[in-house]
Motif scaffolding. Structure first.
Motif, PDB file in Angstrom:
ATOM      1  N   ILE A   1      -9.486  -2.343   5.707  1.00  0.00           N
ATOM      2  CA  ILE A   1      -9.398  -2.663   4.436  1.00  0.00           C
ATOM      3  C   ILE A   1     -10.405  -2.790   3.676  1.00  0.00           C
ATOM      4  CG2 ILE A   1      -7.814  -3.468   2.742  1.00  0.00           C
ATOM      5  CD1 ILE A   1      -6.264  -2.172   5.143  1.00  0.00           C
TER       6      ILE A   1
ATOM      7  N   THR B   1     -11.032  -1.105 -11.346  1.00  0.00           N
ATOM      8  CA  THR B   1     -11.449   0.195 -11.731  1.00  0.00           C
ATOM      9  C   THR B   1     -11.401   0.316 -13.338  1.00  0.00           C
ATOM     10  OG1 THR B   1      -9.292   0.995 -11.032  1.00  0.00           O
ATOM     11  CG2 THR B   1     -11.173   1.206  -9.438  1.00  0.00           C
TER      12      THR B   1
ATOM     13  N   ASP C   1     -12.174  -3.167  -0.457  1.00  0.00           N
ATOM     14  CA  ASP C   1     -11.615  -3.546  -1.811  1.00  0.00           C
ATOM     15  C   ASP C   1     -12.989  -2.943  -2.825  1.00  0.00           C
ATOM     16  OD1 ASP C   1     -11.251  -4.526  -4.291  1.00  0.00           O
ATOM     17  OD2 ASP C   1     -11.642  -6.926  -3.576  1.00  0.00           O
ATOM     18  N   TYR C   2     -12.303  -1.977  -3.641  1.00  0.00           N
ATOM     19  CA  TYR C   2     -13.122  -1.375  -4.356  1.00  0.00           C
ATOM     20  C   TYR C   2     -13.408  -2.013  -5.950  1.00  0.00           C
ATOM     21  CZ  TYR C   2     -13.404   2.971  -1.657  1.00  0.00           C
ATOM     22  OH  TYR C   2     -13.735   3.564  -0.561  1.00  0.00           O
TER      23      TYR C   2
ATOM     24  N   LYS D   1      -8.104  -1.561  -6.643  1.00  0.00           N
ATOM     25  CA  LYS D   1      -8.046  -0.576  -5.914  1.00  0.00           C
ATOM     26  C   LYS D   1      -8.376  -1.247  -4.576  1.00  0.00           C
ATOM     27  CE  LYS D   1      -9.508   3.901  -4.248  1.00  0.00           C
ATOM     28  NZ  LYS D   1     -10.401   4.942  -4.427  1.00  0.00           N
TER      29      LYS D   1
ATOM     30  N   GLU E   1      -3.614   3.657   0.075  1.00  0.00           N
ATOM     31  CA  GLU E   1      -4.256   2.842  -1.086  1.00  0.00           C
ATOM     32  C   GLU E   1      -3.333   1.815  -1.740  1.00  0.00           C
ATOM     33  OE1 GLU E   1      -7.425   6.429  -2.530  1.00  0.00           O
ATOM     34  OE2 GLU E   1      -5.924   5.468  -3.974  1.00  0.00           O
TER      35      GLU E   1
ATOM     36  N   LYS F   1      -8.267  -0.082  -0.372  1.00  0.00           N
ATOM     37  CA  LYS F   1      -8.179   1.389   0.535  1.00  0.00           C
ATOM     38  C   LYS F   1      -8.021   0.734   1.783  1.00  0.00           C
ATOM     39  CE  LYS F   1      -8.914   6.248   1.158  1.00  0.00           C
ATOM     40  NZ  LYS F   1      -7.292   6.435   1.483  1.00  0.00           N
TER      41      LYS F   1
ATOM     42  N   THR G   1      -1.304   7.569   0.638  1.00  0.00           N
ATOM     43  CA  THR G   1      -2.654   7.546   0.472  1.00  0.00           C
ATOM     44  C   THR G   1      -3.473   6.511   1.272  1.00  0.00           C
ATOM     45  OG1 THR G   1      -2.408   6.288  -1.462  1.00  0.00           O
ATOM     46  CG2 THR G   1      -2.026   8.732  -1.552  1.00  0.00           C
TER      47      THR G   1
ATOM     48  N   PHE H   1       0.828  -1.144   0.200  1.00  0.00           N
ATOM     49  CA  PHE H   1       0.091  -0.146  -0.067  1.00  0.00           C
ATOM     50  C   PHE H   1       0.772   1.368  -0.132  1.00  0.00           C
ATOM     51  CE2 PHE H   1      -3.354  -3.033   0.969  1.00  0.00           C
ATOM     52  CZ  PHE H   1      -4.290  -2.386   1.224  1.00  0.00           C
TER      53      PHE H   1
ATOM     54  N   ASN I   1      -3.381   0.748  -5.408  1.00  0.00           N
ATOM     55  CA  ASN I   1      -3.965   1.015  -6.746  1.00  0.00           C
ATOM     56  C   ASN I   1      -2.834   0.490  -7.845  1.00  0.00           C
ATOM     57  OD1 ASN I   1      -6.405   2.386  -7.071  1.00  0.00           O
ATOM     58  ND2 ASN I   1      -5.399   4.011  -6.098  1.00  0.00           N
TER      59      ASN I   1
ATOM     60  N   TYR J   1      -8.772   2.357   5.840  1.00  0.00           N
ATOM     61  CA  TYR J   1      -9.470   3.578   6.554  1.00  0.00           C
ATOM     62  C   TYR J   1      -9.061   3.328   8.055  1.00  0.00           C
ATOM     63  CZ  TYR J   1     -11.976   4.773   2.548  1.00  0.00           C
ATOM     64  OH  TYR J   1     -12.425   5.099   1.149  1.00  0.00           O
TER      65      TYR J   1
END
Length: 92
Positions: free
Chosen positions: A82, A88, A84-85, A52, A15, A54, A13, A9, A17, A56
């Motif tokens: 964590i 993308t 998972d988006y 992606k 993240e 991310k 950020t 990561f 990506n 938090y």
């Protein structure tokens, strides 16, 4: 060929990506050497897509489109959740 790849990561950020093979399976998210890392089972012959993830922090305001929770990790005194988006974009 199937193998396992590790991705770090971005510490600024929070993240990950990365362009990784389509259909990769997230195996785990952990802290290694003071960095949040994700391990994926990948099929190296597959086309690539941007994935992606991310992190938090506990108590942080969260967006509406949070994605799917996949792990919780601790780094020093901080707890990160964590999400998972997913995919993308695909590489043409």
């Amino acid at each position: 060929m199937r193998t396992i790849w590790k991705y770090k990561f971005d510490s600024r950020t929070l993240e990950m990506n990365k362009m990784i093979p389509v259909g990769s399976l997230l195996l785990d998210v952990q802290v290694q050497n003071d960095s949040i890392c994700a391990w994926f089972l990948v099929e190296t012959d597959n086309e690539l897509a941007n994935i992606k993830l991310k992190a938090y922090m506990t108590g942080e305001d969260l967006p509406d489109d949070i994605g799917k929770h996949v792990a919780t990790v601790q780094l020093d005194e901080f707890v990160f959740h964590i999400f998972d988006y997913g995919e993308t974009e695909k590489k043409l």
